[in-house]
Design an enzyme around this catalytic site. Structure first.
Site, short mmCIF file in Angstrom:
data_model
loop_
_atom_site.label_atom_id
_atom_site.label_comp_id
_atom_site.label_asym_id
_atom_site.label_seq_id
_atom_site.Cartn_x
_atom_site.Cartn_y
_atom_site.Cartn_z
N PRO A 245 0.83 -1.21 0.00
CA PRO A 245 0.00 0.00 0.00
C PRO A 245 0.86 1.26 0.00
O PRO A 245 1.90 1.30 0.64
CB PRO A 245 -0.77 -0.09 1.33
CG PRO A 245 -0.73 -1.53 1.71
CD PRO A 245 0.53 -2.08 1.15
N VAL B 181 2.55 2.65 -2.47
CA VAL B 181 3.72 2.77 -3.34
C VAL B 181 3.37 3.50 -4.64
O VAL B 181 4.23 3.71 -5.49
CB VAL B 181 4.35 1.39 -3.68
CG1 VAL B 181 4.96 0.78 -2.44
CG2 VAL B 181 3.35 0.47 -4.33
N SER C 176 10.37 -18.90 0.63
CA SER C 176 11.67 -18.24 0.60
C SER C 176 12.38 -18.23 1.95
O SER C 176 13.51 -17.76 2.06
CB SER C 176 11.52 -16.80 0.07
OG SER C 176 10.80 -16.04 0.99
N LYS D 84 12.69 -6.97 -0.55
CA LYS D 84 13.36 -7.58 0.60
C LYS D 84 14.65 -6.85 0.94
O LYS D 84 14.98 -6.66 2.12
CB LYS D 84 13.65 -9.05 0.30
CG LYS D 84 12.39 -9.90 0.29
CD LYS D 84 12.70 -11.32 -0.11
CE LYS D 84 11.46 -12.18 -0.01
NZ LYS D 84 11.71 -13.52 -0.56
P1 ADP Z 1 -1.39 2.56 -3.70
O1 ADP Z 1 -2.45 2.66 -4.72
O2 ADP Z 1 -0.22 1.78 -4.15
O3 ADP Z 1 -1.83 2.11 -2.35
P2 ADP Z 1 -1.36 5.41 -3.93
O4 ADP Z 1 -1.32 5.52 -5.39
O5 ADP Z 1 -2.63 5.67 -3.25
O6 ADP Z 1 -0.80 4.02 -3.46
O7 ADP Z 1 -0.23 6.36 -3.33
C1 ADP Z 1 -0.28 6.99 -2.09
C2 ADP Z 1 0.21 8.41 -2.19
O8 ADP Z 1 1.59 8.46 -2.45
C3 ADP Z 1 -0.43 9.16 -3.34
O9 ADP Z 1 -0.68 10.46 -2.92
C4 ADP Z 1 0.62 9.13 -4.42
O10 ADP Z 1 0.49 10.21 -5.28
C5 ADP Z 1 1.89 9.19 -3.61
N1 ADP Z 1 2.99 8.52 -4.31
C6 ADP Z 1 3.33 7.22 -4.26
N2 ADP Z 1 4.41 6.95 -4.99
C7 ADP Z 1 4.82 8.13 -5.51
C8 ADP Z 1 5.91 8.52 -6.36
N3 ADP Z 1 6.80 7.64 -6.81
N4 ADP Z 1 6.02 9.80 -6.70
C9 ADP Z 1 5.12 10.69 -6.24
N5 ADP Z 1 4.10 10.40 -5.44
C10 ADP Z 1 3.93 9.13 -5.07
#
Ligand code: ADP
Length: 782
Positions: free
Chosen positions: A361, A363, A682, A725
Site C-alpha cells: 500500500p 507505493v 523463501s 526484501k
Molecule cells: P497505492 O495505490 O499503491 O496504495 P497510492 O497511489 O494511493 O498508493 O499512493 C499513495 C500516495 O503516495 C499518493 O498520494 C501518491 O500520489 C503518492 N505517491 C506514491 N508513490 C509516488 C511517487 N513515486 N512519486 C510521487 N508520489 C507518489
C-alpha cells in the site's frame, strides 16, 4: 283573594317597582336600582326594618310608572346588602320573604309607600297525589335541564331535595327561563296545588319549545355538515384532478424517455430493448413499484456510454512527460508502462495482456493508474475488488430480484462517462470465492478481449462492449491472485522506496499537494528535510508512502490551525519540533539485533505491507522426534521446514550429529509475530540454518539476513520480491545479505543507490550458507 289564603298581617312598606324581574320568596337576588323613586324607597326601607315590597311593572318599558302600571301582587323582601355605586345607582341584594298584596297606596310623591297584606304560605299536607305531582314536576324539570344547556346538572340535586311543595314551585320558578308574565302568574298562584300544576304546564310547554329548537338546530347542523361534505368532496376532486395532471406528467415522462432514446444513438439491440421498456412503462400505473423498477432500468441504460468515446492519440513522448511529472523514481515501472503503450500504438488490434501493478500500500499504484489515464487523455474509473466474493457484484442481479441493480463494472462504466476509460481494478488479489459463485471467473470475462466485447450483466440484459476499456489491475502480492487471472496479466512490481526516495517524494510531490489541500502557501510553512527523515524513520515503517503522507498532513494541520489562531509568520518545522506535533515516535529507529545466537537466524520476508526482516527461532528438546511449527505458518512454509529438516539430516556426519538424532528430540520451529500469517518458500535456507544451529549448538552470525528456497538436497532456489526484501533489510540496518545465485541478475538491475554499499553473497547450495554463517563452537547438542 281566595278563602284559603287569608290576610295575615297588614303593614306599611315602601315599594320598589321592578322591571322584568319577579322576586319569589326564598330567592336571593341582586338588583340594580337607578330610578329616583326606587332609590328613595330603598333609603326609606334601610331606615326602618330593611323591608320593602317588590312588585313588577306590567310594562317594563315605562320609565315613570303609575299605580296602575304596577301589579298589586308582589313579594316582601329584606335588603341584605346595599352598595352605592359612583354613578348614583345602587346595587342591592334582596331576599324574598313572603308573598304580599298591595291594598292601598299611601304616598306616591317621593316614593311609593303602600299598605300591604302579607300572604304567608299555608302548610299543605303532602298526600300521595301532591307527592306524585311534585315528582312529575321534578321529572319534567330534569327533562328541561337536559334540553337547556345553560343550567348546570347539579341544580336538579338541590331541587329534588325540597319537601315543601310551594317552595319547590318557587325554586323552580327562579331557575326556569320564563317570560315574566308567566312568572307573575306563578307568583299570584297562592294555591299551592294550582301553582304546581301551572309550573308543570309551563315546564312541559318549555320542553316542547326546546325540543323544537333542538330539532331546528340539528337540521341547521345537518345543513352545515352537508356543506362540509361538499367541501370535502371538492377537496377530493382537487386531488383527483392533480392525479389526472400527473397522468399528464407520465406522458411527459414517456416523451422524455423517447427523446433521450433518439438522442442516445444506441446499438440496435439496445434501442429495441429500451423501446420495449418505455412501452411497458406507459402501460404501468404511475405509482406502482413496477414503474419505479422500469424507470431505474431506463435511467441506467440511457446513462451508459454506449457510443461516447474520447479520442486517443498515443504520444509516447507526452506520456513519458506526464508519468515523469506525476511520480518520482519508479524508472522501471515507467519504462514498462511506456513499452506497453507503445505496443498498443503499433498494434492496437492485438490482444495485449492486462497490466497488473503489484506492491505494498502507498507505493503509488493508484496514482500511476491515474497518470496512465492522463497520459492517454482518457477518463479514469476505479473499482476496488477487495472482499468481493459474490459473482453478482461483478455481473449484477437479474431484475426479478427486489432492489436489483447492475454489477459494479457496469456501474463504474456509468460513472466513467465514456466507453474507453482507463479502468483500475484495485486489489485483484483480495477477491475470494464462496457459494455465491466465483467472482474471479466473472472478472476473467471482463478482462478477456475475446469475450468482453459482449459483456453480459444480468441486470442490463443486453450486452455491453468493454473492449475499448484499458484495464489496469493492482495487487499487494502476486501469489494470491487467482491463477487464471494471473495468466492474463503482465506483472509490474513496485518494490517500495528507500529513505532517500521517500524524502524526495515527500518534498517534490506529497507536501505541495498537502499544503494546497490545507490552504497553505510555500511561504507560510517549511518542513525541514531532517524533520521529514525523522518522520520516515520514527513514525512510519512501510514500503510505500501512505503513512508518511498522513503524518505530514497531521503536521500541516497543526500549522494551519496556528495560522487560523493568528500566527503571522512562516512556520519552520525542524527536526526537534516533530515530537511537538506528532507526539512520541511510534517506532524506535532501532538497529536490528546483530548478535550471534544459537537457533536463531534472520530471514527476509515479503508480505502485504512490503518487506520485513523475520527472525526464525528453533528449539530442540529431548523427545520423540516430533516437528512442531508455530507462528501462523502457511502450508508452503511448513513444507519448506520439512525440506530443511531433510537437508540437515543428510548432513548428519558433517554436523557431528548422532545417529537417529531426529528421533530423540522434538523440534519446535517458531516465527515471531504469531498473529501475522506468513507463507511462501523463501524462508527455506533461514529455517535450515537455524535448525542446524539449534541441533549443533553452534551460533549463527547475527549480522546477516538471507532469503532463498531450499530443495531436499540443499540446493538454493531463486525467490521473488528481491528489491522489496533488500529495502526491508536496509531499513533494519543490515548490510550483509545471502541471496540465491539465480537471483544475481535481478539484483544487478536494482538501482545502485540501493545496493552500493551492501555485502552480498550469492549462493547456489545450502552448504555455502553453513560455511558462511555457522560459527565454530564447542557446545554440541548431542
Ligand atoms: P497505492 O495505490 O499503491 O496504495 P497510492 O497511489 O494511493 O498508493 O499512493 C499513495 C500516495 O503516495 C499518493 O498520494 C501518491 O500520489 C503518492 N505517491 C506514491 N508513490 C509516488 C511517487 N513515486 N512519486 C510521487 N508520489 C507518489
Amino acid at each position: 283573594m281566595t278563602e284559603e289564603n287569608e290576610i295575615k298581617e297588614i303593614m306599611e312598606l315602601p315599594l320598589l317597582a321592578s322591571r322584568g324581574v319577579i322576586v319569589f320568596p326564598h330567592m336571593v337576588i341582586p338588583l340594580l336600582v337607578g330610578r329616583d323613586k326606587s332609590v328613595a324607597a330603598l333609603e326609606e326601607a334601610m331606615m326602618e326594618e330593611k323591608k320593602i315590597i317588590i312588585a313588577a311593572q306590567k310594562d317594563e318599558t315605562v320609565e315613570e310608572p303609575d299605580i296602575d302600571d304596577i301589579y298589586s301582587f308582589g313579594t316582601i323582601a329584606e335588603v341584605k346588602q346595599l352598595v352605592k355605586l359612583p354613578n348614583g345607582m345602587i346595587k342591592v341584594v334582596v331576599e324574598g320573604l313572603e308573598r304580599a298584596e298591595v291594598i292601598d297606596y299611601l304616598d306616591t310623591e317621593e316614593y311609593f309607600l303602600v299598605e300591604a297584606a302579607s300572604r304567608p304560605e299555608e302548610k299543605v299536607e303532602v298526600t300521595t297525589n301532591v307527592n306524585a305531582l311534585m315528582r312529575t314536576v321534578v321529572k319534567e324539570f330534569e327533562e328541561y335541564i337536559k334540553y337547556n344547556r345553560n343550567l348546570p346538572a347539579e341544580t336538579i340535586m338541590s331541587v329534588s331535595n325540597i319537601e315543601d311543595p310551594g317552595r319547590l314551585a318557587d325554586v323552580i320558578s327562579s331557575q326556569v327561563e320564563l317570560k315574566y308574565k308567566q312568572l307573575q302568574e306563578l307568583l299570584e298562584a297562592t294555591d299551592i296545588i294550582v301553582r304546581l300544576e301551572k309550573m308543570l304546564n309551563l315546564l312541559q310547554d318549555e320542553i316542547e319549545v326546546l325540543k323544537i329548537e333542538q330539532d331546528i338546530n340539528k337540521r341547521v347542523k345537518k345543513k352545515v355538515e352537508k356543506n362540509q361534505k361538499e367541501y370535502y368532496l371538492r377537496e377530493k376532486m382537487k386531488v383527483i384532478q392533480d392525479e389526472l395532471d400527473e397522468d399528464k406528467s407520465t406522458t411527459d415522462e414517456i416523451d422524455d424517455y423517447c427523446e433521450k432514446l433518439e438522442e442516445a444513438d444506441l446499438p440496435e439491440k439496445v434501442a429495441e430493448k429500451v423501446e420495449e421498456e418505455i412501452e411497458k412503462l406507459d402501460r404501468t400505473p404511475n405509482m406502482s413499484p413496477e414503474a419505479t423498477v422500469i424507470r431505474n432500468y431506463l435511467d441506467c441504460i440511457l446513462d451508459l456510454p454506449w457510443n461516447k468515446e474520447t479520442d486517443e492519440e498515443i504520444d509516447i513522448k507526452n506520456s513519458e512527460e506526464i508519468l515523469e511529472a506525476d511520480h518520482y523514481g519508479l524508472k522501471d515501472v515507467k519504462e514498462r508502462i511506456l513499452e506497453y503503450l507503445a505496443v498498443r500504438k503499433i498494434a492496437p488490434a492485438k490482444k495485449s495482456p492486462i497490466l497488473c501493478l503489484v506492491g505494498a500500500p502507498g507505493v503509488g499504484k493508484t496514482s500511476l493508474g491515474r497518470s496512465i489515464a492522463r497520459a492517454l487523455d482518457r477518463d479514469f474509473v476505479r473499482l476496488s475488488l477487495g472482499g468481493v466474493r459474490d459473482e453478482a457484484e461483478i455481473r449484477g442481479h437479474r431484475r426479478t430480484y427486489i432492489g436489483s441493480r447492475p454489477g459494479r463494472i457496469i456501474n463504474a462504466m456509468r460513472d466513467a462517462g465514456s466507453k474507453n476509460p482507463v479502468f483500475l481494478l484495485d486489489e485483484v488479489d483480495k477477491m475470494s470465492s464462496d457459494f455465491r459463485g466465483d467472482p474471479a471467473s466473472a472478472l476473467l470475462e471482463v478482462l478477456d478481449p475475446e469475450q468482453n466485447k459482449e459483456f453480459g450483466d444480468h441486470y442490463l440484459e443486453v450486452p455491453f462492449d468493454l473492449s475499448q476499456v484499458l484495464f489496469v489491475t493492482t495487487a499487494n502480492v502476486a501469489h494470491t491472485i487467482p491463477a487464471p487471472l494471473l495468466d492474463r496479466m503482465e506483472l509490474i512490481e513496485i518494490p517500495g522506496y528507500t529513505e532517500d526516495e521517500k524524502l524526495k517524494i515527500a518534498e517534490g510531490h506529497l507536501l505541495p499537494k498537502i499544503y494546497e489541500d490545507h490552504g497553505l502557501k510555500e511561504d507560510q510553512i517549511n518542513i525541514s528535510s531532517n524533520a521529514i527523515l525523522k518522520v520516515i524513520r520514527e513514525y512510519t515503517r512501510e514500503a510505500g508512502v501512505r503513512n508518511l503522507e498522513r503524518k505530514l498532513a497531521a503536521i500541516t494541520r497543526k500549522v494551519a490551525k496556528e495560522f487560523v489562531e493568528g500566527r503571522d509568520h512562516k512556520a519552520l518545522v525542524a527536526v526537534n519540533s516533530v515530537e511537538k506535533h506528532l507526539g512520541l515516535p511510534d517506532y524506535e529507529h532501532q538497529e536490528s539485533n546483530l548478535e550471534n545466537r544459537v537457533g536463531v537466524a534472520t530471514g527476509l520476508a515479503y508480505n502485504q505491507a512490503g518487506g520485513d526482516i523475520l527472525d526464525i527461532e528453533v528449539a530442540v528438546v529431548p523427545g520423540k522426534g516430533e516437528l512442531t511449527l508455530t507462528g501462523s505458518l502457511g502450508d508452503v512454509m511448513k513444507e519448506s521446514a520439512q525440506a530443511a529438516l531433510s537437508y540437515v539430516r543428510s548432513k548428519q556426519n558433517e554436523l557431528n550429529l548422532s545417529d537417529g538424532f531426529y528421533k530423540k528430540y522434538d523440534i519446535h520451529i517458531h516465527v515471531p509475530q504469531g498473529a501475522v500469517p506468513k507463507d511462501g518458500p523463501s524462508a527455506g535456507i533461514t529455517i535450515a540454518i537455524a535448525l542446524a544451529s539449534a541441533l549443533t549448538g553452534r551460533k549463527v552470525r547475527g549480522d546477516y539476513a538471507m532469503t532463498g528456497e531450499i530443495s531436499l538436497r540443499g540446493r538454493v532456489l531463486p525467490i521473488g520480491g528481491l528489491k522489496t526484501k533488500i529495502l526491508a533489510g536496509r531499513r533494519a540496518g543490515i548490510e550483509n545479505f545471502i541471496l540465491p545465485k539465480k537471483n544475481e541478475n535481478k539484483f544487478k538491475e536494482i538501482e545502485k543507490e540501493i545496493t552500493r554499499d551492501l555485502n552480498v553473497s550469492f549462493v547456489s547450495h545450502m552448504d555455502e550458507v553453513m560455511e558462511l554463517l555457522l560459527l565454530e563452537d564447542e557446545n554440541h547438542a548431542d
